[in-house]
Design a protein around this motif. Structure first.
Motif, PDB file in Angstrom:
ATOM      1  N   LEU A 169     -11.605  15.546  -7.410  1.00 19.91           N
ATOM      2  CA  LEU A 169     -11.045  15.381  -6.168  1.00 19.91           C
ATOM      3  C   LEU A 169      -9.612  16.028  -6.221  1.00 19.91           C
ATOM      4  CD1 LEU A 169     -11.764  11.788  -5.118  1.00 19.91           C
ATOM      5  CD2 LEU A 169     -12.925  13.968  -4.555  1.00 19.91           C
ATOM      6  N   GLU A 170      -9.665  16.750  -5.390  1.00 22.72           N
ATOM      7  CA  GLU A 170      -7.984  17.447  -5.275  1.00 22.72           C
ATOM      8  C   GLU A 170      -7.432  17.297  -4.006  1.00 22.72           C
ATOM      9  OE1 GLU A 170      -6.655  22.185  -5.147  1.00 22.72           O
ATOM     10  OE2 GLU A 170      -7.838  21.668  -6.890  1.00 22.72           O
ATOM     11  N   LEU A 171      -6.353  16.808  -3.867  1.00 24.16           N
ATOM     12  CA  LEU A 171      -5.655  16.045  -2.507  1.00 24.16           C
ATOM     13  C   LEU A 171      -4.616  17.429  -2.217  1.00 24.16           C
ATOM     14  CD1 LEU A 171      -5.364  14.153  -0.388  1.00 24.16           C
ATOM     15  CD2 LEU A 171      -3.876  12.695  -1.879  1.00 24.16           C
ATOM     16  N   THR A 172      -4.428  17.760  -0.933  1.00 20.02           N
ATOM     17  CA  THR A 172      -3.417  18.605  -0.625  1.00 20.02           C
ATOM     18  C   THR A 172      -3.155  18.132   0.704  1.00 20.02           C
ATOM     19  OG1 THR A 172      -4.586  20.707  -1.688  1.00 20.02           O
ATOM     20  CG2 THR A 172      -3.041  21.268   0.123  1.00 20.02           C
ATOM     21  N   LEU A 173      -2.000  17.682   0.885  1.00 22.98           N
ATOM     22  CA  LEU A 173      -1.462  17.135   2.215  1.00 22.98           C
ATOM     23  C   LEU A 173      -0.337  18.174   2.767  1.00 22.98           C
ATOM     24  CD1 LEU A 173      -1.178  13.261   0.908  1.00 22.98           C
ATOM     25  CD2 LEU A 173      -2.843  14.379   2.518  1.00 22.98           C
ATOM     26  N   ASP A 174      -0.258  17.840   4.194  1.00 19.41           N
ATOM     27  CA  ASP A 174       0.518  18.709   5.159  1.00 19.41           C
ATOM     28  C   ASP A 174       1.813  17.875   5.152  1.00 19.41           C
ATOM     29  OD1 ASP A 174       1.971  20.644   6.438  1.00 19.41           O
ATOM     30  OD2 ASP A 174       0.779  20.110   8.118  1.00 19.41           O
ATOM     31  N   ALA A 175       3.100  18.653   4.344  1.00 19.44           N
ATOM     32  CA  ALA A 175       4.359  18.187   4.334  1.00 19.44           C
ATOM     33  C   ALA A 175       4.806  17.644   5.678  1.00 19.44           C
ATOM     34  CB  ALA A 175       5.224  18.996   3.988  1.00 19.44           C
ATOM     35  N   ASP A 176       4.290  18.059   6.855  1.00 19.33           N
ATOM     36  CA  ASP A 176       4.704  17.485   8.266  1.00 19.33           C
ATOM     37  C   ASP A 176       4.502  16.077   8.358  1.00 19.33           C
ATOM     38  OD1 ASP A 176       5.416  20.056   8.821  1.00 19.33           O
ATOM     39  OD2 ASP A 176       3.818  20.541   9.889  1.00 19.33           O
ATOM     40  N   ASP A 177       5.301  15.423   9.340  1.00 17.61           N
ATOM     41  CA  ASP A 177       5.118  14.099   9.409  1.00 17.61           C
ATOM     42  C   ASP A 177       3.721  13.851  10.094  1.00 17.61           C
ATOM     43  OD1 ASP A 177       5.664  11.345  10.203  1.00 17.61           O
ATOM     44  OD2 ASP A 177       6.576  11.614  12.132  1.00 17.61           O
ATOM     45  N   ALA A 178       3.014  12.728   9.680  1.00 24.78           N
ATOM     46  CA  ALA A 178       1.634  12.507  10.136  1.00 24.78           C
ATOM     47  C   ALA A 178       1.486  11.093  10.619  1.00 24.78           C
ATOM     48  CB  ALA A 178       0.679  12.782   8.867  1.00 24.78           C
ATOM     49  N   ALA A 179       2.664  10.819  11.368  1.00 22.44           N
ATOM     50  CA  ALA A 179       2.738   9.328  11.714  1.00 22.44           C
ATOM     51  C   ALA A 179       1.835   9.041  12.886  1.00 22.44           C
ATOM     52  CB  ALA A 179       4.121   8.889  11.988  1.00 22.44           C
ATOM     53  N   ILE A 180       1.251   7.883  12.805  1.00 27.02           N
ATOM     54  CA  ILE A 180       0.275   7.629  13.858  1.00 27.02           C
ATOM     55  C   ILE A 180       0.478   6.293  14.086  1.00 27.02           C
ATOM     56  CG2 ILE A 180      -1.565   9.689  13.566  1.00 27.02           C
ATOM     57  CD1 ILE A 180      -3.447   7.586  12.247  1.00 27.02           C
ATOM     58  N   THR A 181      -0.305   5.655  15.117  1.00 30.74           N
ATOM     59  CA  THR A 181      -0.678   4.265  15.581  1.00 30.74           C
ATOM     60  C   THR A 181      -1.772   3.810  15.230  1.00 30.74           C
ATOM     61  OG1 THR A 181       1.127   4.073  17.220  1.00 30.74           O
ATOM     62  CG2 THR A 181      -0.210   2.262  17.086  1.00 30.74           C
ATOM     63  N   GLY A 182      -1.911   2.751  14.075  1.00 29.12           N
ATOM     64  CA  GLY A 182      -3.482   2.435  13.768  1.00 29.12           C
ATOM     65  C   GLY A 182      -3.165   1.132  12.791  1.00 29.12           C
ATOM     66  N   ASP A 183      -4.397   0.952  12.263  1.00 34.02           N
ATOM     67  CA  ASP A 183      -4.602  -0.301  11.460  1.00 34.02           C
ATOM     68  C   ASP A 183      -4.835   0.447   9.884  1.00 34.02           C
ATOM     69  OD1 ASP A 183      -5.716  -2.174   9.612  1.00 34.02           O
ATOM     70  OD2 ASP A 183      -6.250  -3.432  11.366  1.00 34.02           O
ATOM     71  N   PRO A 184      -3.771   0.322   9.255  1.00 38.81           N
ATOM     72  CA  PRO A 184      -3.862   0.988   7.889  1.00 38.81           C
ATOM     73  C   PRO A 184      -5.085   0.640   6.995  1.00 38.81           C
ATOM     74  CG  PRO A 184      -1.773  -0.671   7.800  1.00 38.81           C
ATOM     75  CD  PRO A 184      -2.338  -0.595   9.381  1.00 38.81           C
ATOM     76  N   GLY A 185      -5.475  -0.712   6.910  1.00 33.69           N
ATOM     77  CA  GLY A 185      -6.555  -0.940   6.362  1.00 33.69           C
ATOM     78  C   GLY A 185      -7.839  -0.463   6.604  1.00 33.69           C
ATOM     79  N   ARG A 186      -8.025  -0.337   8.089  1.00 33.26           N
ATOM     80  CA  ARG A 186      -9.263   0.238   8.752  1.00 33.26           C
ATOM     81  C   ARG A 186      -9.167   1.970   8.587  1.00 33.26           C
ATOM     82  NH1 ARG A 186     -12.479  -4.031   8.883  1.00 33.26           N
ATOM     83  NH2 ARG A 186     -11.399  -5.578   9.842  1.00 33.26           N
ATOM     84  N   LEU A 187      -8.056   2.335   8.720  1.00 34.19           N
ATOM     85  CA  LEU A 187      -7.916   3.926   8.378  1.00 34.19           C
ATOM     86  C   LEU A 187      -8.353   4.218   7.011  1.00 34.19           C
ATOM     87  CD1 LEU A 187      -4.640   4.589  10.547  1.00 34.19           C
ATOM     88  CD2 LEU A 187      -7.126   5.419  10.998  1.00 34.19           C
ATOM     89  N   GLU A 188      -7.836   3.493   6.155  1.00 32.14           N
ATOM     90  CA  GLU A 188      -7.995   3.893   4.593  1.00 32.14           C
ATOM     91  C   GLU A 188      -9.481   3.555   4.337  1.00 32.14           C
ATOM     92  OE1 GLU A 188      -7.125   1.902   0.165  1.00 32.14           O
ATOM     93  OE2 GLU A 188      -5.491   1.753   1.847  1.00 32.14           O
ATOM     94  N   GLN A 189     -10.070   2.374   4.919  1.00 30.36           N
ATOM     95  CA  GLN A 189     -11.523   2.178   4.656  1.00 30.36           C
ATOM     96  C   GLN A 189     -12.428   3.210   5.378  1.00 30.36           C
ATOM     97  OE1 GLN A 189     -12.698  -1.269   6.985  1.00 30.36           O
ATOM     98  NE2 GLN A 189     -14.611  -1.724   5.910  1.00 30.36           N
ATOM     99  N   ALA A 190     -11.960   4.036   6.512  1.00 26.17           N
ATOM    100  CA  ALA A 190     -12.642   5.112   7.168  1.00 26.17           C
ATOM    101  C   ALA A 190     -12.610   6.438   6.196  1.00 26.17           C
ATOM    102  CB  ALA A 190     -12.076   5.515   8.305  1.00 26.17           C
ATOM    103  N   VAL A 191     -11.277   6.701   5.581  1.00 27.83           N
ATOM    104  CA  VAL A 191     -11.309   7.752   4.611  1.00 27.83           C
ATOM    105  C   VAL A 191     -12.071   7.464   3.421  1.00 27.83           C
ATOM    106  CG1 VAL A 191      -9.660   9.075   3.429  1.00 27.83           C
ATOM    107  CG2 VAL A 191      -9.098   8.468   5.686  1.00 27.83           C
TER     108      VAL A 191
END
Length: 197
Positions: A169-191
């Motif tokens: 697994l290779e992870l490449t993340l955009d350096a821009d701000d990726a702030a959203i409103t959400g449930d961190p646990g549910r979002l992590e579960q979805a990913v």
């Protein structure tokens, strides 16, 4: 009109067949040669017949929906059984190796057992979430979340399982701000679910 006149119709009733506020069709009664004229009694009988027909149509629709629900339930149970069995077989296999008394396998076995137990716990949590969604009891803890952190945490969670299967697994993340409103646990579960699939 010409065709109706040619038939010599003397009296006609057209009664709608409706169920759940929707018209499915109509029943037509016509009298010609007999010279009979339909009245309120015949109309009441025709309306009762149309009501019975609509009940039969509605019952057939409900039966078809119940059959489809049963089919979907059976598919769901088959999928869940398979998904739960996969990590369970790994747990059982590595437990057997642990009992064989080979000390060099202990660390790897413990890691594999833990990883698969966590995978199984997540599957069970997913099933419970579906139940909560259906019953309207799912609670979300909404807060400001950096999506990059969520994705990073999910990748870290599945990394050992991927490595064990020879997947990089290779992870490449955009350096821009990726702030959203959400449930961190549910979002992590979805990913996590996306990565696992």
């Amino acid at each position: 009109l010409r065709l109706l006149r040619a038939l010599g119709l003397r009296s006609v009733m057209i009664v709608p067949i409706t169920a759940r506020g929707r018209t499915f069709g109509a029943i037509t009664f016509a009298a010609a040669e007999s010279g009979r004229l339909y009245g309120p009694t015949e109309l009441a009988m025709a309306e009762d017949l149309a009501r019975r027909a609509s009940l039969a149509i509605e019952n057939a629709r409900l039966y078809r929906e119940a059959q489809e629900a049963n089919r979907l339930k059976d598919e769901f149970l088959a999928t869940v059984s398979h998904e739960l069995r996969t990590p369970l077989m790994a747990i059982l296999g590595w437990t057997y190796l642990l009992r064989s008394g080979r000390p060099e396998q202990v660390a790897r076995a413990a890691e594999t057992i833990e990883r698969n137990a966590r995978a199984q716990a997540r599957i069970i949590d997913d099933i419970l979430d579906v139940s909560r969604i259906i019953t309207g009891k799912l609670r979300l803890r909404l807060e400001r979340v950096d999506l990059s952190d969520v994705v990073r945490a999910a990748v870290e969670t599945v990394q050992p399982a991927a490595r064990a299967k020879g997947i990089t697994l290779e992870l490449t993340l955009d350096a821009d701000d990726a702030a959203i409103t959400g449930d961190p646990g549910r979002l992590e579960q979805a990913v996590w679910n996306l990565l696992s699939n």
